[in-house]
Design a protein around this motif. Structure first.
Motif, PDB file in Angstrom:
ATOM      1  N   LEU A   1     -30.338 -41.115  52.241  1.00  0.00           N
ATOM      2  CA  LEU A   1     -29.996 -39.525  50.107  1.00  0.00           C
ATOM      3  C   LEU A   1     -28.807 -41.051  50.191  1.00  0.00           C
ATOM      4  N   LEU A   2     -27.533 -41.297  50.894  1.00  0.00           N
ATOM      5  CA  LEU A   2     -27.107 -41.627  50.766  1.00  0.00           C
ATOM      6  C   LEU A   2     -27.021 -43.190  51.558  1.00  0.00           C
ATOM      7  N   ASP A   3     -27.010 -44.510  50.372  1.00  0.00           N
ATOM      8  CA  ASP A   3     -26.809 -45.230  50.240  1.00  0.00           C
ATOM      9  C   ASP A   3     -26.511 -46.080  51.838  1.00  0.00           C
ATOM     10  N   PRO A   4     -26.625 -47.256  52.738  1.00  0.00           N
ATOM     11  CA  PRO A   4     -25.916 -47.319  53.518  1.00  0.00           C
ATOM     12  C   PRO A   4     -25.248 -48.147  53.407  1.00  0.00           C
ATOM     13  N   ALA A   5     -24.595 -48.954  52.536  1.00  0.00           N
ATOM     14  CA  ALA A   5     -23.300 -48.868  52.199  1.00  0.00           C
ATOM     15  C   ALA A   5     -22.837 -48.501  52.322  1.00  0.00           C
ATOM     16  N   ARG A   6     -22.038 -46.909  51.560  1.00  0.00           N
ATOM     17  CA  ARG A   6     -20.997 -46.020  51.447  1.00  0.00           C
ATOM     18  C   ARG A   6     -21.670 -45.313  53.144  1.00  0.00           C
ATOM     19  N   ARG A   7     -22.661 -45.400  53.553  1.00  0.00           N
ATOM     20  CA  ARG A   7     -23.029 -43.858  54.557  1.00  0.00           C
ATOM     21  C   ARG A   7     -22.040 -45.179  56.006  1.00  0.00           C
ATOM     22  N   ARG A   8     -21.677 -46.335  55.874  1.00  0.00           N
ATOM     23  CA  ARG A   8     -21.003 -46.819  57.132  1.00  0.00           C
ATOM     24  C   ARG A   8     -19.981 -46.273  57.204  1.00  0.00           C
ATOM     25  N   ASP A   9     -19.022 -45.891  56.598  1.00  0.00           N
ATOM     26  CA  ASP A   9     -18.085 -45.428  56.537  1.00  0.00           C
ATOM     27  C   ASP A   9     -17.456 -43.486  56.713  1.00  0.00           C
ATOM     28  N   ALA A  10     -19.248 -42.795  56.441  1.00  0.00           N
ATOM     29  CA  ALA A  10     -19.466 -41.810  55.973  1.00  0.00           C
ATOM     30  C   ALA A  10     -19.624 -41.108  57.931  1.00  0.00           C
ATOM     31  N   ASP A  11     -20.071 -39.738  57.957  1.00  0.00           N
ATOM     32  CA  ASP A  11     -20.654 -39.022  59.238  1.00  0.00           C
ATOM     33  C   ASP A  11     -21.700 -38.435  58.634  1.00  0.00           C
ATOM     34  N   VAL A  12     -21.786 -37.660  59.671  1.00  0.00           N
ATOM     35  CA  VAL A  12     -23.280 -36.988  59.181  1.00  0.00           C
ATOM     36  C   VAL A  12     -23.436 -35.963  58.426  1.00  0.00           C
ATOM     37  N   LEU A  13     -24.692 -36.029  57.951  1.00  0.00           N
ATOM     38  CA  LEU A  13     -25.238 -34.888  56.365  1.00  0.00           C
ATOM     39  C   LEU A  13     -25.281 -32.897  57.299  1.00  0.00           C
ATOM     40  N   ASN A  14     -24.176 -32.816  56.524  1.00  0.00           N
ATOM     41  CA  ASN A  14     -23.396 -31.496  56.629  1.00  0.00           C
ATOM     42  C   ASN A  14     -23.035 -30.793  54.924  1.00  0.00           C
ATOM     43  N   GLY A  15     -23.644 -30.304  54.331  1.00  0.00           N
ATOM     44  CA  GLY A  15     -23.283 -29.240  53.470  1.00  0.00           C
ATOM     45  C   GLY A  15     -23.891 -28.811  52.512  1.00  0.00           C
ATOM     46  N   ILE A  16     -25.105 -27.637  52.593  1.00  0.00           N
ATOM     47  CA  ILE A  16     -25.791 -27.087  51.815  1.00  0.00           C
ATOM     48  C   ILE A  16     -25.287 -25.648  50.623  1.00  0.00           C
ATOM     49  N   ALA A  17     -25.872 -26.148  49.192  1.00  0.00           N
ATOM     50  CA  ALA A  17     -25.579 -24.731  48.869  1.00  0.00           C
ATOM     51  C   ALA A  17     -26.196 -24.934  47.716  1.00  0.00           C
ATOM     52  N   HIS A  18     -26.997 -23.654  47.822  1.00  0.00           N
ATOM     53  CA  HIS A  18     -28.102 -23.199  46.455  1.00  0.00           C
ATOM     54  C   HIS A  18     -26.935 -22.980  45.640  1.00  0.00           C
ATOM     55  N   VAL A  19     -28.280 -23.769  44.567  1.00  0.00           N
ATOM     56  CA  VAL A  19     -27.421 -23.940  43.088  1.00  0.00           C
ATOM     57  C   VAL A  19     -28.417 -23.159  42.238  1.00  0.00           C
ATOM     58  N   THR A  20     -29.843 -22.886  42.371  1.00  0.00           N
ATOM     59  CA  THR A  20     -30.713 -21.929  41.306  1.00  0.00           C
ATOM     60  C   THR A  20     -32.516 -22.920  41.259  1.00  0.00           C
ATOM     61  N   GLY A  21     -33.580 -21.318  41.659  1.00  0.00           N
ATOM     62  CA  GLY A  21     -34.338 -21.457  41.802  1.00  0.00           C
ATOM     63  C   GLY A  21     -34.245 -22.692  43.275  1.00  0.00           C
ATOM     64  N   ASP A  22     -35.486 -23.936  42.932  1.00  0.00           N
ATOM     65  CA  ASP A  22     -35.392 -24.685  43.815  1.00  0.00           C
ATOM     66  C   ASP A  22     -34.127 -25.797  44.205  1.00  0.00           C
ATOM     67  N   GLU A  23     -33.329 -25.822  43.558  1.00  0.00           N
ATOM     68  CA  GLU A  23     -31.935 -26.648  42.724  1.00  0.00           C
ATOM     69  C   GLU A  23     -30.989 -26.662  44.441  1.00  0.00           C
ATOM     70  N   TYR A  24     -30.914 -27.615  44.677  1.00  0.00           N
ATOM     71  CA  TYR A  24     -29.302 -27.578  46.122  1.00  0.00           C
ATOM     72  C   TYR A  24     -28.226 -28.316  45.941  1.00  0.00           C
ATOM     73  N   LEU A  25     -27.181 -28.701  46.024  1.00  0.00           N
ATOM     74  CA  LEU A  25     -26.252 -28.817  46.390  1.00  0.00           C
ATOM     75  C   LEU A  25     -26.367 -29.964  48.335  1.00  0.00           C
ATOM     76  N   LEU A  26     -26.506 -31.125  47.737  1.00  0.00           N
ATOM     77  CA  LEU A  26     -26.411 -31.702  49.284  1.00  0.00           C
ATOM     78  C   LEU A  26     -25.232 -32.585  49.752  1.00  0.00           C
ATOM     79  N   THR A  27     -24.288 -32.801  50.623  1.00  0.00           N
ATOM     80  CA  THR A  27     -23.087 -33.286  51.195  1.00  0.00           C
ATOM     81  C   THR A  27     -23.470 -33.836  52.680  1.00  0.00           C
ATOM     82  N   GLY A  28     -22.771 -34.907  52.829  1.00  0.00           N
ATOM     83  CA  GLY A  28     -21.796 -34.737  54.585  1.00  0.00           C
ATOM     84  C   GLY A  28     -20.324 -34.928  54.495  1.00  0.00           C
ATOM     85  N   LYS A  29     -20.268 -34.549  55.847  1.00  0.00           N
ATOM     86  CA  LYS A  29     -18.786 -35.413  56.735  1.00  0.00           C
ATOM     87  C   LYS A  29     -18.918 -36.372  55.935  1.00  0.00           C
TER      88      LYS A  29
END
Length: 266
Positions: free
Chosen positions: A218-246
């Motif tokens: 979901l996050l490309d490898p170049a930007r993932r190098r300085d990031a941590d794990v996937l952690n963050g899910i928020a429901h928007v509407t229907g089957d749409e969500y917001l996803l992020t990470g540390k």
């Protein structure tokens, strides 16, 4: 069985229209879906995201690390921080959920949860919590659901977070451990699985995982190098969500299309 005979048998079955399993496929395994990315929104790369919830047009975020933990109100369309308040400096912030005019925020190993005024981000009080705090969400039956890094979901009263029970979570019959940030949607609980790019959907009545989201890449490898794990899910509407990470520089608006019906929220 000789290899030649096995090959003939497979060809015969295929000719008769009988499905054969893919290599390595496990019978009865939980369905897996991939997120469809709809948009990318900036996210503070210094935010050690522990909780995420969209409510009344405000994206609430809880962040962690001792001395850096905050409760925040964000613009869900731009990622801009509208307001923020620090936790007491010794606390390590964890998951959050909105209950009426309150935001409950867990701490990791401090043995307390924090009650914030949702409008002003003013700390109202602290209440005791047994065990570790990881994720938090408000179920449609009125219970608050908590994860603690184990294979259990714990249930709490929304007024004071008094614990009322728990359920063991299983995936294909085995314990599903490392349950982290939570999001309650309809009659299901979605949970990030720590140290992975997976999100699992859980029936809180039985504890059974009935869907897995594979968010790898979901996050490309170049930007993932300085990031941590996937952690963050928020429901928007229907089957749409917001996803992020540390420490992620982006939040993704995605579509998660489950292969089976789930009773909608409300």
């Amino acid at each position: 069985m000789p290899v030649a005979l096995l090959l003939v048998l497979v060809l015969v079955l295929a000719a008769c229209g009988v499905a054969t399993p893919a290599p390595g496929a496990a019978a009865g395994s939980v369905p897996v879906v991939r997120p469809e990315v709809l948009a990318e929104i900036p996210h503070d790369p210094a935010a050690f995201t522990q909780g995420l919830e969209l409510h009344d047009g405000v994206l609430h975020e809880g962040t962690g690390l001792v001395g850096e933990s905050e409760i925040r109100a964000l613009d869900p369309d731009t990622g801009e921080v509208r307001a923020a308040a620090p936790l007491p400096p010794a606390y390590f912030g964890e998951g959050i959920t909105v209950v009426g005019d309150t935001i409950w925020q867990l701490t990791w190993r401090d043995g307390v949860a924090l009650e914030w005024d949702r409008q002003t981000l003013t700390l109202r009080r602290e209440v005791p919590i047994d065990g570790e705090g990881w994720g938090l969400c408000l179920a449609d039956d009125g219970r608050v659901v908590r994860s603690d890094g184990t294979d259990r979901l714990r249930f709490h009263e929304p007024a004071d977070l008094a614990e009322t029970g728990s359920v063991a979570v299983t995936r294909d019959g085995a314990p599903q451990r490392q349950l982290n940030e939570l999001e309650c949607v309809g009659d299901r609980v979605w949970a990030n699985v720590w140290h992975s790019d997976e999100i699992v959907r859980i029936d809180p009545g039985t504890g059974v995982v009935d869907l897995v989201v594979d968010a790898s890449g979901l996050l490309d490898p170049a930007r993932r190098r300085d990031a941590d794990v996937l952690n963050g899910i928020a429901h928007v509407t229907g089957d749409e969500y917001l996803l992020t990470g540390k420490l992620w520089p982006a939040t993704f608006r995605v579509r998660l299309a489950p292969p089976g019906p789930v009773r909608p929220a409300g």
